[in-house]
Design a protein around this motif. Structure first.
Motif, PDB file in Angstrom:
ATOM      1  N   LEU A 125       0.861  -1.187   0.000  1.00 21.75           N
ATOM      2  CA  LEU A 125       0.000   0.000   0.000  1.00 21.75           C
ATOM      3  C   LEU A 125       0.896   1.234   0.000  1.00 21.75           C
ATOM      4  O   LEU A 125       1.898   1.280   0.720  1.00 21.75           O
ATOM      5  CB  LEU A 125      -0.910  -0.002   1.224  1.00 21.75           C
ATOM      6  CG  LEU A 125      -1.952  -1.116   1.278  1.00 21.75           C
ATOM      7  CD1 LEU A 125      -2.636  -1.146   2.642  1.00 21.75           C
ATOM      8  CD2 LEU A 125      -2.993  -0.939   0.179  1.00 21.75           C
ATOM      9  N   GLN A 141      -6.244   0.981  -4.592  1.00 20.73           N
ATOM     10  CA  GLN A 141      -5.373   2.156  -4.701  1.00 20.73           C
ATOM     11  C   GLN A 141      -5.612   2.975  -5.969  1.00 20.73           C
ATOM     12  O   GLN A 141      -4.914   3.956  -6.205  1.00 20.73           O
ATOM     13  CB  GLN A 141      -3.914   1.716  -4.624  1.00 20.73           C
ATOM     14  CG  GLN A 141      -3.561   1.085  -3.286  1.00 20.73           C
ATOM     15  CD  GLN A 141      -2.096   0.734  -3.187  1.00 20.73           C
ATOM     16  OE1 GLN A 141      -1.254   1.567  -2.824  1.00 20.73           O
ATOM     17  NE2 GLN A 141      -1.765  -0.483  -3.538  1.00 20.73           N
ATOM     18  N   ALA A 176      -1.239   6.945  -3.070  1.00 17.01           N
ATOM     19  CA  ALA A 176      -2.553   6.582  -3.630  1.00 17.01           C
ATOM     20  C   ALA A 176      -3.578   7.663  -3.277  1.00 17.01           C
ATOM     21  O   ALA A 176      -3.426   8.361  -2.272  1.00 17.01           O
ATOM     22  CB  ALA A 176      -2.988   5.235  -3.072  1.00 17.01           C
TER      23      ALA A 176
END
Length: 205
Positions: free
Chosen positions: A97, A128, A101
């Motif tokens: 992650l 994302q 994003a």
């Protein structure tokens, strides 16, 4: 990805970087296709960037290009290249992650057949993406190869010449992409590599 994948790609990074393209025309054709789907202000994530060739060529045409790879050696080689402003190379697994994003597009070239759980990776990538964002992927569908060819893969793997690979069928890959919540807008192959399937998929807006 597993430690086995990490060790394999670190080990072959220098040879991989020095190896000439088998089909330069197909690579150039792919770059044109990908570039046609991107916009100048886009924020792009690339997973499995390898030694950074695609990011270097296309990164200057968008706002930001974050190129990631699991292998520190691959990233080191990529970082040594002269890249356009806005391109960054970062060590990270495919399902990481990122604080940057949401992205307008995510590129996944020759990586979905290498991750341990492609369905999970696709779900993380979708999370994302901005609404209406694109997943641009190119994946080896080894299960669609001639059965005699597929016998060779375990031999190459045992000799350390190939990393662990999921032998996908294209129909299964397509089902996984759609199952992750994407709508497929385009699909093709480039050059002679008809089992390396290029797919454009969009997250709902």
């Amino acid at each position: 990805m597993s430690d086995v994948q990490l060790q394999f790609w670190d080990k072959v990074a220098e040879r991989y970087a020095a190896r000439p393209l088998k089909d330069p025309g197909a690579f150039e054709e792919m770059l044109v296709e990908v570039g046609g789907w991107l916009q100048p202000g886009d924020k792009v994530l690339e997973i499995g960037c390898g030694t950074g060739s695609t990011a270097v060529r296309l990164g200057g045409g968008v706002g930001q290009w974050l190129a990631t790879d699991l292998s520190p050696e691959m990233v080191r080689i990529a970082q040594a290249k002269e890249a356009p402003e806005g391109v960054r190379f970062v060590e990270a697994p495919a399902d990481a992650l990122h604080d940057a994003a949401p992205f307008d597009a995510i590129c996944a070239f020759h990586i979905l057949h290498l991750v341990p759980d492609a369905q999970r990776t696709l779900a993380v990538l979708r999370e994302q993406l901005a609404p209406g964002g694109l997943l641009i992927s190119k994946t080896w569908c080894l299960r669609d190869f001639n059965p005699l060819m597929r016998i060779i893969f375990p031999i190459l793997r045992k000799r350390g010449l190939m990393p662990p690979i999921n032998q996908l069928r294209y129909r299964d890959l397509r089902a996984m992409i759609e199952g992750a919540g994407f709508t497929i807008e385009g699909e093709r192959h480039f050059g002679k590599h008809r089992h390396s399937r290029f797919v454009i998929a969009r997250k709902a807006g």
